[in-house]
Design an enzyme around this catalytic site. Structure first.
Site, short mmCIF file in Angstrom:
data_model
loop_
_atom_site.label_atom_id
_atom_site.label_comp_id
_atom_site.label_asym_id
_atom_site.label_seq_id
_atom_site.Cartn_x
_atom_site.Cartn_y
_atom_site.Cartn_z
N GLY A 237 5.83 -0.51 -0.46
CA GLY A 237 5.36 -1.89 -1.31
C GLY A 237 4.40 -1.63 -2.43
O GLY A 237 4.44 -2.18 -3.43
N ASP A 238 3.64 -0.58 -1.99
CA ASP A 238 2.39 -0.22 -2.98
C ASP A 238 3.20 0.26 -4.42
O ASP A 238 2.89 0.11 -5.52
CB ASP A 238 1.51 1.04 -2.38
CG ASP A 238 0.81 0.36 -1.23
OD1 ASP A 238 -0.08 -0.58 -1.70
OD2 ASP A 238 0.97 0.73 -0.15
#
Length: 425
Positions: A237-238
């Protein structure tokens, strides 16, 4: 382009080992530990990703004044401005053969983090901002939220965090987060609902291996993901949010930015996720290893540099082809030596050591002992100066894991920081 990543920083630790038996008093696997790897997590991980992409990035976060906060500070690779929080979360994963067996969480249950004027100034100076929320309270601060309405933002939300500020360029919830915030399980309906509720320019719902669904107010756009084997999804997600922010900051349209972000997340996972992005070694170490040379390391506080230090470092450097000094951080020195130390700050001690001809690089660590940083550097030789027995040093057992050796060089009596300060007193 100057990117600012603002949000909650965490300490992530992977304890790696092997499992060959079950605990006799419970149906639980016994992990025989072979190594431990710590890294900056949360918003600090996102900032690290951006920096390694070559982006001019600054981290804005909050750290605690304790061992966990100091350890995290020593792992942050980018320019940073920190406020204060009472407790930094530490997440420790117990892992075997690339699979997590369990996770142990500590800390992070304190009051609201402190937001300083310096933090606000850095956010306002950004060309683009990534708000990386890990639900620990920083992005609830009203002054910070007010500032974030005045700069272009990509907002990566968290289910325990607040809604994005109005007007963000892109919000990037995963399906679970989108469902929590919207109350709708269908990704199309959730994205549409959040677009209106958050008054965002665009919302993309990430769907793991199924890609992402982008909603900008018209017909939603489905972006498929290439098939990749996923052993460890941590950090994907990052990786997605960082790529989307950088591409939007460069003038890309939302659909192009999201397509690139999906591809970047897939590539990140294909290369092992966070396990594939260990903190980089000093370039000197890589260069020496590449040509088959010997890496030497030593450690200490090196608070007030004196002739004993200089002679010991010269002797250590003569044992190999490069010398890396593992330097105790300021908080670590304070715990070891008392409230009046260090005399010289961490950045000053690093500068002085690097100016010596015998020293090739310096690595700062926040713990009381250098075992963890040694596990990352894996030197061929570890040098201590003084009246020690090499076999009795705790570092000797660490070095033996990879076939390294510990060497004692002569101790020069009467030459120590403590004795120098005592004479002056």
């Amino acid at each position: 382009m100057k990117l600012v990543v603002v949000g909650d920083a965490l300490l992530d630790v992977d304890v790696e080992g092997t499992v060959s038996r079950v605990c006799p008093d419970a149906p639980a696997p016994v992990l025989d530990v072979v190594g431990e790897h710590a890294r900056a997590g949360g918003a600090a991980l996102a900032a690290t990703m951006a920096a390694r992409d070559g982006v001019d990035v600054t981290l804005v976060s909050a750290l605690s004044d304790d061992e966990t906060g100091e350890r995290l500070r020593s792992l942050v690779e980018v320019p940073s401005v920190f406020g204060r929080t009472d407790s930094v979360p530490a997440k420790t994963r117990l892992r075997c053969d690339g699979t997590s067996l369990a996770r142990v969480d500590r800390g992070g249950t304190s009051g609201p983090p402190q937001v300083t004027d310096d933090m606000l100034d850095v956010v306002l100076s950004a060309d683009f901002v990534l708000a990386s929320d890990y639900g620990r309270g920083l992005l609830r601060d009203e002054r910070l939220r007010s500032v974030l309405t005045r700069v272009p933002v990509v907002w990566d939300p968290h289910p325990r965090g607040p809604a994005p500020v109005a007007g963000v360029r892109l919000a990037t919830p995963n399906l679970a987060e989108a469902t929590k915030f919207s109350g709708v399980a269908d990704p199309d309906e959730a994205a549409s609902a959040l677009l209106a509720a958050w008054r965002a320019r665009a919302v993309v719902v990430t769907l793991g291996g199924k890609g992402a669904l982008l909603h900008c107010g018209g017909t939603p756009i489905a972006v498929p993901a290439p098939p990749v084997p996923v052993a460890d999804p941590c950090g994907a997600g990052d990786r997605f949010a960082v790529t989307a922010a950088v591409r939007l900051a460069g003038g890309a349209a939302p659909d192009d930015a999201v397509a690139d972000a999906v591809a970047a997340a897939a590539e990140f996972l294909a290369h092992g996720g966070v396990s594939g992005m260990r903190a980089p070694l000093p370039s000197t170490v890589d260069e020496v290893r590449a040509r088959g040379g010997i890496v030497v390391a030593t450690g200490g506080c090196f608070d007030v540099l004196h002739t004993g230090h200089v002679r010991m470092l010269a002797a250590a450097r003569a044992l190999g082809d490069c010398l890396v000094v593992c330097l105790n951080s300021d908080l670590s020195v304070r715990r070891l030596k008392g409230g009046g130390r260090p005399i010289n700050r961490q950045d000053e001690r690093v500068e002085v050591l690097k100016a010596l001809e015998s020293v090739d690089d310096v690595v700062v660590f926040g713990e009381d002992t250098p075992e963890n940083v040694l596990g990352r550097l894996r030197p061929d030789v570890w040098v201590k100066g003084g009246d020690y027995s090499a076999d009795l040093l705790p570092e000797a057992a660490v070095l033996r894991r990879w076939g390294g050796r510990t060497v004692i060089v002569p101790y020069h009596r009467g030459r120590s920081t403590t004795e120098i300060l005592a004479r002056r007193g």
